[in-house]
Design a protein around this motif. Structure first.
Motif, PDB file in Angstrom:
ATOM      1  N   LYS A 100      -1.971   6.132  -7.941  1.00  0.00           N
ATOM      2  CA  LYS A 100      -0.649   4.969  -7.705  1.00  0.00           C
ATOM      3  C   LYS A 100       0.468   4.648  -8.314  1.00  0.00           C
ATOM      4  O   LYS A 100       1.395   4.946  -8.636  1.00  0.00           O
ATOM      5  N   VAL A 104       3.390   6.203   0.797  1.00  0.00           N
ATOM      6  CA  VAL A 104       3.440   6.055  -0.386  1.00  0.00           C
ATOM      7  C   VAL A 104       4.632   8.060  -0.781  1.00  0.00           C
ATOM      8  O   VAL A 104       5.671   7.222  -1.236  1.00  0.00           O
ATOM      9  N   SER A 155       3.680   0.715  -1.042  1.00  0.00           N
ATOM     10  CA  SER A 155       2.279  -0.219  -0.869  1.00  0.00           C
ATOM     11  C   SER A 155       2.211  -0.734  -1.634  1.00  0.00           C
ATOM     12  O   SER A 155       3.201  -1.876  -2.348  1.00  0.00           O
ATOM     13  N   ILE A 156       0.909  -1.122  -2.151  1.00  0.00           N
ATOM     14  CA  ILE A 156       1.181  -2.156  -3.281  1.00  0.00           C
ATOM     15  C   ILE A 156       1.119  -1.674  -4.532  1.00  0.00           C
ATOM     16  O   ILE A 156       0.874  -0.119  -4.153  1.00  0.00           O
ATOM     17  N   SER A 157       1.230  -2.360  -6.093  1.00  0.00           N
ATOM     18  CA  SER A 157       1.809  -1.687  -7.758  1.00  0.00           C
ATOM     19  C   SER A 157       0.020  -1.346  -7.474  1.00  0.00           C
ATOM     20  O   SER A 157      -0.547  -1.381  -7.322  1.00  0.00           O
ATOM     21  N   TYR A 185       5.766  -1.384  -4.199  1.00  0.00           N
ATOM     22  CA  TYR A 185       6.309  -0.119  -4.683  1.00  0.00           C
ATOM     23  C   TYR A 185       5.436   0.516  -4.322  1.00  0.00           C
ATOM     24  O   TYR A 185       4.103   1.476  -3.531  1.00  0.00           O
ATOM     25  N   ASP A 190       3.971   5.341  -9.499  1.00  0.00           N
ATOM     26  CA  ASP A 190       5.019   4.459  -9.477  1.00  0.00           C
ATOM     27  C   ASP A 190       6.026   4.424 -10.366  1.00  0.00           C
ATOM     28  O   ASP A 190       7.428   4.083 -10.717  1.00  0.00           O
TER      29      ASP A 190
END
Lengths: 183, 183, 183, 183
Positions: free
Chosen positions: B87, B128, A81-83, A78, B91
């Motif tokens: 994060k 990100v 990067s990682i979630s 996402y 998202d």
């Protein structure tokens, strides 16, 4: 060998969760995978991170991981990067007594719709894990792109190449776990 | 100019939240900061990410960001990256109609106990954000180490150098927002 | 155990080279360090990367690394990453038959003037190495900041804490090499 | 608008160099590309980085970049990062008076044989550039995979989709340069 397989996606029909269930079915006899989802892990809040107040779901997951011979993580990508969901779980796990990644063999997988197949996410995950001192397998790496074309309606891999590669990945991971544990 | 200042930490007494409140007080007259915490944003779950089911807290934050002239993010460093909490909010925000980072001026700050002062987190955050197409200021960068020694009991900066640097950072950020908006 | 210690800086008086020479002197008896500089490795050019044309200096370095029990890399931080010089040497080494990082225990150190102490460089280096399949030690990590204040005129560490930490780092690295080799 | 287009590969028949020549031919009238190779830039050595001793090739390249309205970089991916050759040139350029990336619009492209298409390299490059304060375009991004299948014998793009995307990328880059310069 007991392996805990963590999916970085909460969605019921998640491709990453599906992929781990395929891995569970395809793994050789000496590798027992238990697929774990992170739906019960709350958002990390330092105010709830005291000796008495850590969430039960975090403590249970940490104990599961400590009992396992290895950890397999399958992450979506996402926003390059990682979630946040996966990162958040690691943030909690890094704070428990007997931090469960310490010295533990780890494998990293990922599946995504695009061609890059979670590469951006996986190198972030490798950096995230450095301070927790696991033994992360370097090679082979597992990137699955175009994931929406790879499964049949029953959640099995319909793509023969993917199935073959997953099997060889799991064999390499089994060797890695065995080698790191024997030391 | 209206700036939304997002803290990446949920803890009540978070140093990153404190730092943003100091920024709010120290900013010059033409910069109005509103400090926002992410405590109400749930974990991202694709099953709840449909046209009708996006969480109200996400939609409200997205609207706030769209209305602002700029966004200031202050992130802790957890496990060599940004917090899962931050994060996770990104998202969600990346999935709303009228994605709010698009074309928006952004500044990145961070505070941590160690010497590295969130550098590892900040470069992850820059990656990100790439796909969301904001205008992230390159320089100056804001890393605050040894953060536990920098505030007084009222949450003000007791460290004169830090206060001075924060003021100059905010002045540069105001210029950045003005320059990017004028285009 | 024979360790090849590679400095990522070409400068005669390089702090990273000095630090490796200190490591050589401070290492315990079972660890023999040979400090290697990269001054003779040419820029990578695919036109010179054929079976018959690889530079002699590259082939010699590769052979040295293959013969060693472990590799220690000490990198400066240039522009938020490892030096082009170090990256270039790795680019050549990745192309020789019997790629010398494969399966080899590796330690990463770095020294810089600023506070961040090469952290940005070291995580780039970890990513660069993933595909070459070495066994990179996770912890402890070695970041030296304010490096210009840490040496005396003879190139020895004048800072007692740094000397102590270097010794403990080398002891951990010796354990790592031993553990990985024994498998 | 004058654009300097830097290839990160030294090889005579480099796909990245070819791609930049295609960009040169396909660019709209208001964009003049000059393709630059780095074959004459020596390895960075601090002993040669003094007021009087900087290599002539470095000073000439820096001057060329300063005169340009924008910079386009096309990088291969070696070992999950940019080439040492490209990093080395940036290390030199970061050290000249009138550092040429400062405030300059920059576009990033990359071509590789594999599917990931230099993504790993491009995010390293973005981090490398942060401290040099250019204005790096976020979107669109340009990743070309399977590059060995995309050119005809005359070095032109034989793949229609790639040609179309390159044209649209160049149009977006022209807008970016115009927008950043007008400020």
């Amino acid at each position: 060998m007991k392996i805990i397989a963590i999916s970085g996606s909460l969605r019921e029909g998640s491709f990453n969760t599906k992929l781990l269930h395929c891995a569970r079915k395809l793994a050789s006899e000496d590798l027992t995978l238990e697929v774990v989802r992170l739906n019960d892990i709350p958002l990390y809040n330092g105010d709830h991170d005291t000796a008495d107040s850590k969430p039960e779901a975090v403590l249970q997951l940490a104990e599961k991981l400590r009992q396992a011979e290895g950890i397999l993580i399958c992450t979506p990508e996402y926003n390059y990067s990682i979630s946040g969901v996966l990162k958040n779980a690691i943030d909690w796990l890094s704070r428990v007594d007997g931090q469960p990644f310490n010295g533990k063999p780890v494998g990293i997988m990922g599946a995504a719709a695009g061609q890059i197949g979670t590469a951006r996410a996986q190198y972030h995950l490798r950096q995230v894990l450095v301070g927790l001192n696991p033994r992360v397998m370097s090679r082979p790496e597992f990137f699955m792109g175009a994931v929406h074309t790879k499964f049949d309606d029953d959640g099995n891999l319909s793509d023969a190449d993917s199935e073959k590669f997953l099997k060889s990945y799991l064999a390499a991971f089994a060797d890695w776990v065995r080698g790191q544990t024997r030391r």
